[in-house]
Design a protein around this motif. Structure first.
Motif, PDB file in Angstrom:
ATOM      1  N   MET A  27      -7.192  11.770 -37.904  1.00 12.44           N
ATOM      2  CA  MET A  27      -7.773  11.505 -36.586  1.00 12.44           C
ATOM      3  C   MET A  27      -9.185  10.938 -36.716  1.00 12.44           C
ATOM      4  O   MET A  27      -9.576  10.060 -35.951  1.00 12.44           O
ATOM      5  CB  MET A  27      -7.763  12.774 -35.737  1.00 12.44           C
ATOM      6  N   GLN A  28      -9.935  11.425 -37.701  1.00 12.77           N
ATOM      7  CA  GLN A  28     -11.275  10.873 -37.904  1.00 12.77           C
ATOM      8  C   GLN A  28     -11.188   9.455 -38.447  1.00 12.77           C
ATOM      9  O   GLN A  28     -11.993   8.607 -38.091  1.00 12.77           O
ATOM     10  CB  GLN A  28     -12.092  11.779 -38.829  1.00 12.77           C
ATOM     11  N   TYR A  29     -10.201   9.183 -39.296  1.00 13.33           N
ATOM     12  CA  TYR A  29     -10.008   7.826 -39.791  1.00 13.33           C
ATOM     13  C   TYR A  29      -9.657   6.879 -38.641  1.00 13.33           C
ATOM     14  O   TYR A  29     -10.122   5.747 -38.594  1.00 13.33           O
ATOM     15  CB  TYR A  29      -8.907   7.789 -40.858  1.00 13.33           C
ATOM     16  N   SER A 132       0.438  12.173 -20.549  1.00 13.59           N
ATOM     17  CA  SER A 132      -0.549  13.235 -20.643  1.00 13.59           C
ATOM     18  C   SER A 132      -1.497  12.884 -21.774  1.00 13.59           C
ATOM     19  O   SER A 132      -1.245  11.952 -22.552  1.00 13.59           O
ATOM     20  CB  SER A 132       0.127  14.580 -20.908  1.00 13.59           C
ATOM     21  N   ALA A 133      -2.571  13.635 -21.869  1.00 17.17           N
ATOM     22  CA  ALA A 133      -3.530  13.390 -22.940  1.00 17.17           C
ATOM     23  C   ALA A 133      -2.875  13.603 -24.302  1.00 17.17           C
ATOM     24  O   ALA A 133      -3.127  12.855 -25.251  1.00 17.17           O
ATOM     25  CB  ALA A 133      -4.746  14.310 -22.784  1.00 17.17           C
ATOM     26  N   LEU A 134      -1.991  14.592 -24.389  1.00 17.31           N
ATOM     27  CA  LEU A 134      -1.322  14.868 -25.656  1.00 17.31           C
ATOM     28  C   LEU A 134      -0.346  13.757 -26.029  1.00 17.31           C
ATOM     29  O   LEU A 134      -0.304  13.325 -27.188  1.00 17.31           O
ATOM     30  CB  LEU A 134      -0.589  16.215 -25.594  1.00 17.31           C
ATOM     31  N   SER A 135       0.427  13.259 -25.086  1.00 16.01           N
ATOM     32  CA  SER A 135       1.376  12.187 -25.411  1.00 16.01           C
ATOM     33  C   SER A 135       0.642  10.901 -25.782  1.00 16.01           C
ATOM     34  O   SER A 135       1.082  10.170 -26.678  1.00 16.01           O
ATOM     35  CB  SER A 135       2.360  11.948 -24.269  1.00 16.01           C
ATOM     36  N   ASP A 136      -0.478  10.624 -25.117  1.00 13.44           N
ATOM     37  CA  ASP A 136      -1.280   9.455 -25.486  1.00 13.44           C
ATOM     38  C   ASP A 136      -1.849   9.599 -26.896  1.00 13.44           C
ATOM     39  O   ASP A 136      -1.881   8.633 -27.663  1.00 13.44           O
ATOM     40  CB  ASP A 136      -2.419   9.247 -24.485  1.00 13.44           C
ATOM     41  N   LEU A 137      -2.296  10.805 -27.242  1.00 11.03           N
ATOM     42  CA  LEU A 137      -2.833  11.067 -28.574  1.00 11.03           C
ATOM     43  C   LEU A 137      -1.753  10.878 -29.641  1.00 11.03           C
ATOM     44  O   LEU A 137      -1.988  10.219 -30.658  1.00 11.03           O
ATOM     45  CB  LEU A 137      -3.404  12.479 -28.635  1.00 11.03           C
ATOM     46  N   ILE A 138      -0.579  11.418 -29.411  1.00 12.13           N
ATOM     47  CA  ILE A 138       0.511  11.291 -30.389  1.00 12.13           C
ATOM     48  C   ILE A 138       0.934   9.837 -30.528  1.00 12.13           C
ATOM     49  O   ILE A 138       1.200   9.355 -31.634  1.00 12.13           O
ATOM     50  CB  ILE A 138       1.685  12.210 -30.004  1.00 12.13           C
ATOM     51  N   GLU A 139       0.963   9.109 -29.413  1.00 10.01           N
ATOM     52  CA  GLU A 139       1.299   7.686 -29.474  1.00 10.01           C
ATOM     53  C   GLU A 139       0.269   6.928 -30.312  1.00 10.01           C
ATOM     54  O   GLU A 139       0.623   6.071 -31.123  1.00 10.01           O
ATOM     55  CB  GLU A 139       1.365   7.109 -28.066  1.00 10.01           C
ATOM     56  N   ARG A 140      -0.993   7.269 -30.144  1.00 13.27           N
ATOM     57  CA  ARG A 140      -2.052   6.605 -30.911  1.00 13.27           C
ATOM     58  C   ARG A 140      -1.967   6.941 -32.401  1.00 13.27           C
ATOM     59  O   ARG A 140      -2.243   6.099 -33.249  1.00 13.27           O
ATOM     60  CB  ARG A 140      -3.407   7.010 -30.344  1.00 13.27           C
ATOM     61  N   LEU A 141      -1.572   8.170 -32.708  1.00 13.11           N
ATOM     62  CA  LEU A 141      -1.442   8.571 -34.112  1.00 13.11           C
ATOM     63  C   LEU A 141      -0.222   7.921 -34.778  1.00 13.11           C
ATOM     64  O   LEU A 141      -0.242   7.634 -35.979  1.00 13.11           O
ATOM     65  CB  LEU A 141      -1.331  10.098 -34.223  1.00 13.11           C
ATOM     66  N   CYS A 142       0.834   7.692 -34.014  1.00 12.24           N
ATOM     67  CA  CYS A 142       2.062   7.108 -34.574  1.00 12.24           C
ATOM     68  C   CYS A 142       2.029   5.585 -34.615  1.00 12.24           C
ATOM     69  O   CYS A 142       2.822   4.978 -35.352  1.00 12.24           O
ATOM     70  CB  CYS A 142       3.270   7.568 -33.777  1.00 12.24           C
ATOM     71  N   ALA A 143       1.168   4.967 -33.852  1.00 11.74           N
ATOM     72  CA  ALA A 143       1.160   3.500 -33.767  1.00 11.74           C
ATOM     73  C   ALA A 143       0.930   2.807 -35.114  1.00 11.74           C
ATOM     74  O   ALA A 143       1.648   1.847 -35.424  1.00 11.74           O
ATOM     75  CB  ALA A 143       0.130   3.039 -32.742  1.00 11.74           C
ATOM     76  N   PRO A 144      -0.034   3.231 -35.951  1.00 12.88           N
ATOM     77  CA  PRO A 144      -0.242   2.485 -37.205  1.00 12.88           C
ATOM     78  C   PRO A 144       0.966   2.400 -38.130  1.00 12.88           C
ATOM     79  O   PRO A 144       1.278   1.315 -38.611  1.00 12.88           O
ATOM     80  CB  PRO A 144      -1.415   3.227 -37.870  1.00 12.88           C
ATOM     81  N   PRO A 145       1.706   3.490 -38.384  1.00 12.61           N
ATOM     82  CA  PRO A 145       2.883   3.310 -39.248  1.00 12.61           C
ATOM     83  C   PRO A 145       4.059   2.627 -38.553  1.00 12.61           C
ATOM     84  O   PRO A 145       4.917   2.052 -39.221  1.00 12.61           O
ATOM     85  CB  PRO A 145       3.250   4.733 -39.675  1.00 12.61           C
ATOM     86  N   LEU A 146       4.117   2.688 -37.230  1.00  9.71           N
ATOM     87  CA  LEU A 146       5.233   2.068 -36.515  1.00  9.71           C
ATOM     88  C   LEU A 146       5.035   0.567 -36.297  1.00  9.71           C
ATOM     89  O   LEU A 146       6.010  -0.175 -36.206  1.00  9.71           O
ATOM     90  CB  LEU A 146       5.451   2.748 -35.157  1.00  9.71           C
ATOM     91  N   THR A 147       3.802   0.097 -36.214  1.00  7.21           N
ATOM     92  CA  THR A 147       3.526  -1.309 -35.905  1.00  7.21           C
ATOM     93  C   THR A 147       4.167  -2.285 -36.891  1.00  7.21           C
ATOM     94  O   THR A 147       4.805  -3.248 -36.461  1.00  7.21           O
ATOM     95  CB  THR A 147       2.004  -1.545 -35.796  1.00  7.21           C
ATOM     96  N   PRO A 148       4.047  -2.098 -38.219  1.00  3.31           N
ATOM     97  CA  PRO A 148       4.698  -3.062 -39.126  1.00  3.31           C
ATOM     98  C   PRO A 148       6.218  -3.071 -38.986  1.00  3.31           C
ATOM     99  O   PRO A 148       6.850  -4.122 -39.113  1.00  3.31           O
ATOM    100  CB  PRO A 148       4.299  -2.591 -40.526  1.00  3.31           C
ATOM    101  N   ILE A 149       6.790  -1.917 -38.690  1.00  2.00           N
ATOM    102  CA  ILE A 149       8.245  -1.852 -38.518  1.00  2.00           C
ATOM    103  C   ILE A 149       8.643  -2.590 -37.249  1.00  2.00           C
ATOM    104  O   ILE A 149       9.643  -3.316 -37.221  1.00  2.00           O
ATOM    105  CB  ILE A 149       8.726  -0.387 -38.493  1.00  2.00           C
ATOM    106  N   ARG A 150       7.852  -2.422 -36.208  1.00  2.00           N
ATOM    107  CA  ARG A 150       8.144  -3.107 -34.939  1.00  2.00           C
ATOM    108  C   ARG A 150       8.055  -4.625 -35.076  1.00  2.00           C
ATOM    109  O   ARG A 150       8.741  -5.342 -34.366  1.00  2.00           O
ATOM    110  CB  ARG A 150       7.191  -2.616 -33.858  1.00  2.00           C
ATOM    111  N   ARG A 151       7.208  -5.098 -35.975  1.00  2.00           N
ATOM    112  CA  ARG A 151       7.113  -6.547 -36.209  1.00  2.00           C
ATOM    113  C   ARG A 151       8.394  -7.086 -36.841  1.00  2.00           C
ATOM    114  O   ARG A 151       8.788  -8.223 -36.593  1.00  2.00           O
ATOM    115  CB  ARG A 151       5.922  -6.861 -37.111  1.00  2.00           C
TER     116      ARG A 151
END
Length: 188
Positions: A27-29, A132-151
């Motif tokens: 999260m700090q990264y 919710s704040a929690l779902s937005d947080l989890i989405e933000r944490l999952c986005a970096p590993p999912l983005t290359p796959i989505r491409r």
């Protein structure tokens, strides 16, 4: 039986505390605000779980750019203590040199398990469309590993299969890690 009970309790304790240290590191990264004022529901919880170990380590382990190495070292030390205690409970037979190797592999396994859990929660929350704040947080944490796959993987009938692909890749990585650990222990 007593060894199995103690092993389970140690695994749960180090899993929770070590996982919290790794989540704090990630999260700090990602530069996700973790203060109470930020509205982050996990920030205070992570600080409460990890400050006792991370803050003293920060005096001797500096950050490396955006990486909070004190959180990483804290997670590793927790795993070293876990495997050291298990080694002592097993009669202190065999080589003590296996403890840091097991801890290093345990750290990677903990990161894989944590990311697997995050992706599963993300997938479930994406089905129920809650904001919710929690779902937005989890989405933000999952986005970096999912983005290359989505491409690489287009939507199939309007469904995003990237979480499924990531889960399969994480399972493959976990299997490969198990084989690497066995080879590393044989070589020592």
């Amino acid at each position: 039986m007593l060894y199995q009970i103690i092993s389970l309790l140690l695994e749960v304790a180090t899993g929770v505390l070590g996982g919290a240290c790794l989540l704090r590191l990630y999260m700090q990264y990602q530069r996700i605000p973790m203060s109470a004022r930020s509205g982050n529901p996990l920030g205070r919880f992570l600080f409460a779980l990890t400050d006792w170990l991370v803050l003293p380590l920060r005096r001797v382990v500096p950050a490396l750019g955006r990486w909070d190495l004190a959180s990483l070292v804290a997670a590793y030390l927790l795993l070293v203590v876990q495997f050291l205690l298990l080694w002592l409970l097993a009669g202190a037979g065999g080589g003590l040199f296996a403890v840091p190797i097991l801890a290093a592999f345990g750290l990677v396994r903990l990161a894989i398990s944590g990311l697997t859990g995050l992706v599963i929660v993300f997938a479930v929350l994406s089905w129920v469309q809650t904001r919710s704040a929690l779902s937005d947080l989890i989405e933000r944490l999952c986005a970096p590993p999912l983005t290359p796959i989505r491409r690489l993987l287009p939507l199939v009938g309007g469904i995003d299969l990237s979480p499924l692909v990531l889960l399969v890749l994480l399972q493959v990585a976990s299997i490969a890690l198990g084989h690497l650990q066995a080879l590393a222990l044989l070589a020592t």
